[in-house]
Design an enzyme around this catalytic site. Structure first.
Site, PDB file in Angstrom:
ATOM      1  N   SER A   1       0.813  -1.208   0.000  1.00 14.03           N
ATOM      2  CA  SER A   1       0.000   0.000   0.000  1.00 14.03           C
ATOM      3  C   SER A   1       0.854   1.269   0.000  1.00 14.03           C
ATOM      4  O   SER A   1       1.691   1.452  -0.870  1.00 14.03           O
ATOM      5  CB  SER A   1      -0.967  -0.056   1.193  1.00 14.03           C
ATOM      6  OG  SER A   1      -2.028   0.840   1.055  1.00 14.03           O
TER       7      SER A   1
ATOM      8  N   ASP B   1      -9.930  -4.640  -5.801  1.00 17.07           N
ATOM      9  CA  ASP B   1      -9.311  -3.868  -4.724  1.00 17.07           C
ATOM     10  C   ASP B   1      -9.929  -2.476  -4.725  1.00 17.07           C
ATOM     11  O   ASP B   1      -9.669  -1.674  -5.622  1.00 17.07           O
ATOM     12  CB  ASP B   1      -7.801  -3.794  -4.929  1.00 17.07           C
ATOM     13  CG  ASP B   1      -7.070  -3.122  -3.772  1.00 17.07           C
ATOM     14  OD1 ASP B   1      -7.726  -2.443  -2.958  1.00 17.07           O
ATOM     15  OD2 ASP B   1      -5.839  -3.273  -3.684  1.00 17.07           O
TER      16      ASP B   1
ATOM     17  N   HIS C   1      -7.504  -5.618  -0.330  1.00 18.32           N
ATOM     18  CA  HIS C   1      -6.278  -4.820  -0.418  1.00 18.32           C
ATOM     19  C   HIS C   1      -5.107  -5.434   0.349  1.00 18.32           C
ATOM     20  O   HIS C   1      -4.019  -4.874   0.337  1.00 18.32           O
ATOM     21  CB  HIS C   1      -6.572  -3.411   0.143  1.00 18.32           C
ATOM     22  CG  HIS C   1      -5.500  -2.407  -0.102  1.00 18.32           C
ATOM     23  ND1 HIS C   1      -5.008  -2.122  -1.370  1.00 18.32           N
ATOM     24  CD2 HIS C   1      -4.795  -1.613   0.761  1.00 18.32           C
ATOM     25  CE1 HIS C   1      -4.074  -1.179  -1.277  1.00 18.32           C
ATOM     26  NE2 HIS C   1      -3.916  -0.871   0.008  1.00 18.32           N
TER      27      HIS C   1
END
Length: 267
Positions: free
Chosen positions: A95, A217, A245
């Site tokens: 991320s 996602d 995610h």
């Protein structure tokens, strides 16, 4: 060195020459890698960190000015590498740490052998033809929710981030992780994360890069993953069947296999 180890709560597993350094996503900590690291611990020295302000990092080191951009976190990764004399590091990032890792690799490319980006997004805001996933009003609403009720916001957004409604224990873990962080620092980091734009940095990444993209996602949609791949010249794009995610939690086996295939290819 001791202060740097404490600052980022650095943990080292093994003593192999080859190194894998794992950097977690927003609201998370190094424990989120526990399903993945055992598959690599025999071949690689595993280095785990908590970003300053997250997990068990030393809160005394959190400087709002330094961490007003992701560059401050990138400097920390470089500092850890230099302090431990790490070379040819395979940086595995999730991320927001994907962009932190990208910035570190731009600043000091000689430190890194490869980058593995899981669910990267250089910009979460839609901008013309670029579809980051969120409109400006949605980001503004997110910011207002953060400031008014961080714990409530955490509880409401983590099911969306995790996906995989059939695995409620993972959502619960993510929620608890979010809620353990100091609200003031977490709100600041969230604004830096969701309001940032690192699209222009991507072409400056020269290290071999794997972009791992989940099939569904909500936080980093398919279009974003493809954009990251298109902007990093020496990159590969791999689509996982996994959804959500956080595939390193929800689908570790598939994530490991994709990472192993790429790393073997880089030999």
């Amino acid at each position: 060195m001791e202060s740097i180890i404490k600052k980022n709560n650095v943990k080292i597993i093994g003593d192999s020459q080859e190194v894998m350094l794992f950097a977690h996503g927003y609201g998370c900590d190094q424990n989120m890698w526990r399903f993945v690291t055992p598959a690599f611990s025999e071949r690689y020295k595993i280095v785990l960190i908590d970003l300053v302000g997250s997990g068990n990092s030393d809160p005394r080191f959190y400087n709002f000015q330094k961490y007003s951009s992701l560059s401050g976190y990138a400097d920390d990764i470089i500092e850890v590498c230099d302090s431990l004399n790490l070379k040819n590091v395979n940086l595995v990032a999730h991320s927001v740490s994907c962009m932190i890792g990208a910035l570190a690799a731009i600043k000091r490319p000689e430190l890194f052998k490869s980058l593995i980006m899981i669910g990267p997004s250089p910009c979460y805001i839609n901008d013309g033809d670029y579809k980051g996933g969120f409109s400006i009003p949605e980001i503004e609403s997110l910011s207002q929710s953060l400031e008014s009720n961080y714990l409530g916001w955490s509880s409401s957004i983590t099911p969306t981030i995790m996906g995989n409604a059939d695995k409620p224990e993972l959502t619960e873990e993510l929620t608890n992780s979010f809620c353990r962080n100091d609200p003031e620092r977490a709100i600041h980091f969230a604004k830096v994360t969701f309001g940032g734009d690192n699209r222009k940095d991507l072409p400056l990444v020269t290290r071999p890069t794997l972009v791992l993209q989940c099939t569904q996602d909500f936080i980093a949609p398919m279009e974003v993953g493809k954009f990251v791949h298109s902007q990093i010249k020496n990159s590969e794009f791999s689509i996982l069947k996994a959804t959500g995610h956080c595939p390193h939690l929800s689908a570790p086996k598939e994530t490991i296999e994709a990472m192993q295939a790429y790393l073997f290819e880089q030999k």
